[in-house]
Enzyme design. Structure first.
Site, mmCIF file in Angstrom:
data_model
loop_
_atom_site.group_PDB
_atom_site.id
_atom_site.type_symbol
_atom_site.label_atom_id
_atom_site.label_comp_id
_atom_site.label_asym_id
_atom_site.label_seq_id
_atom_site.Cartn_x
_atom_site.Cartn_y
_atom_site.Cartn_z
ATOM 1 C CB CYS A 102 -0.786 9.038 3.595
ATOM 2 S SG CYS A 102 0.101 7.463 3.461
ATOM 3 C CB CYS A 105 2.997 5.848 0.801
ATOM 4 S SG CYS A 105 1.599 4.910 1.444
ATOM 5 C CB SER A 106 0.647 9.221 -1.687
ATOM 6 O OG SER A 106 0.763 8.022 -2.433
ATOM 7 C CB CYS A 107 -3.108 6.104 1.968
ATOM 8 S SG CYS A 107 -1.950 4.716 1.902
#
Lengths: 199, 235
Positions: A102, A105-107
């Site tokens: 991702c 962000c941090s999906c």
């Protein structure tokens, strides 16, 4: 307080201050913190994804359903929920190896992998995985993919949560699902490593 | 917005340092920060998209150098203060108090079974982001598309490294909440979502691309425009 370079003590004080205000607004309780944290410390983690992978390796019907609609197929195993509302599974073959990232962000697919490790959320992996995936896998993860195999990197820019169905290790014919699940690692479902070899 | 959080293709950030396994939380404060996100959702402080935008508005130096869950804290504060749920002076006062008295207790409070039920319900059901729309499906699998070459202000998921680049549509995923609306407090405005695939040479140039690699990206309809077989954008 200066925003730059907060110490752990300063962050902890800020969090406690905010928590105290949210407690007074009825939005958080300490019991709620314990309950929520316990779920991701003890219940939801990569052992759940491993169960789904092992089932797919042994049950062609389940595998077909998993690749068709991972969210629905995982419900058969009681797996699903937050950050996995729209899951898509990517099958590794000799021709294509998949990996997830991702960049914005941090999906990450929480119901099958738990919350992401720090390196997945930090700038180094997020910046480099789309730019030089072959080098990243080989040099940072010790995972060399032959040039004849395409590396396909899935940037999780929407609410679709991708994860990888790794190749079943050779020499595991006749193994039970439980034995196979032990070979399925977190990294193999991110796509930064293979499933463990049979020993 | 063009910000440092948009990391795809950035060079020079160094080694990755992967771990074979990690505990979900490295410090006790992370556990509270993790849970406060659900409290904020329950209190209507933000959507998932505006939550992400609150992180994007962080000081870029802090963003790149701070622990992950501190990012969340910044978004809680941003939305809490700008939407009137928090008084900044009071938050600062309490912060100083807990800095001076780290072992001081949190305010006494009663357990609230409804909050526990809320947590269990959210964890098991999640919050689906698909929404119906009567907008037409503009693209089919196999179509060539170009990501628009624009630099919007505010929240968007149109990463810089794909802007202006040509890709092939590999899936239509349905219609979903549009982050460029939801992340900027403009409702949900559902849009069709497509997965598009870029050859590495298109993104980085033939001489700089890893051999035999590609990247897929999920693009909402307004991010992309059709490309004719000759490479031009069709009307």
């Amino acid at each position: 307080m200066n925003d730059v370079n907060r110490t752990q003590q300063e962050i902890a004080a800020r969090v406690k201050a905010l928590e105290s205000m949210m407690i007074e607004q009825g939005l958080v309780t300490t019991e709620m913190v314990d309950h929520y944290v316990e779920i991701y410390e003890n219940q939801v983690g990569p052992q759940l994804g491993a169960i789904a992978v092992a089932r797919a390796w042994t049950d062609p019907g389940f595998k077909a359903r998993l690749l068709e609609n991972a969210t629905e197929a995982c419900k058969e195993l009681g797996i699903g929920g937050m950050q996995g509302e729209h899951m898509v599974v990517l099958e590794d073959t000799d021709d294509v190896h998949h990996a997830i990232v991702c960049t914005l962000c941090s999906c990450y697919p929480w119901p099958v992998l738990g919350t992401p490790p720090n390196w997945y959320k930090e700038p180094q992996y997020r910046s480099r995985m789309v730019r030089e995936p072959r080098k990243v896998l080989a040099e940072e993860f010790g995972f060399s993919i032959p040039d004849t195999t395409e590396i396909r990197v899935w940037d999780s820019s929407s609410e679709i949560r991708y994860w990888v169905l790794p190749q079943r290790p050779p020499g595991t014919e006749g193994w039970t699902e439980e034995q196979l699940a032990d070979l399925v690692t977190r990294d193999s479902m991110i796509g930064v490593g293979p499933a463990r070899a049979a020993s | 917005m063009n910000g440092v959080f948009d990391l795809g293709g950035t060079d020079g950030l160094g080694r990755i340092g992967p771990t074979p396994a990690e505990p979900p939380f490295h410090h006790d404060w992370e556990k509270a920060a993790f849970t406060m996100q659900l409290g904020c959702f329950r209190g209507g402080w933000f959507s998932i998209d505006s939550f992400r935008h609150g992180i994007e508005l962080m000081d870029p130096v802090v963003y790149l150098s701070s622990p992950y869950y501190e990012h969340w804290l910044h978004s809680f504060e941003h939305h809490g203060i700008t939407k009137g749920h928090l008084d900044r002076a009071e938050l600062d006062r309490r912060t100083q108090y807990y800095l001076d008295n780290p072992d001081a207790p949190l305010p006494a409070h009663e357990p609230d079974p409804e909050l526990l039920e809320f947590v269990s319900a959210v964890v098991s059901a999640g919050a689906p982001a698909d929404r119906p729309t009567d907008k037409p499906i503009r693209f089919q699998v196999g179509d060539l598309v170009r990501v628009r070459s624009v630099a919007p202000f505010g929240h968007t998921r149109m990463a810089r490294y794909v802007r202006g680049k040509v890709a092939t549509v590999v899936a239509h995923r349905g219609s979903f909440v549009f982050p460029d609306a939801s992340g900027n407090e403009r409702g949900e405005d559902p849009q069709h979502l497509y997965t598009i695939q870029f050859d590495a040479a298109e993104l980085w140039g033939e001489e700089h691309a890893d051999v035999n690699t590609s990247t897929t990206f999920d693009a909402w309809d307004p991010y992309i425009e059709p490309v004719s077989e000759h490479g031009g954008v069709t009307a």
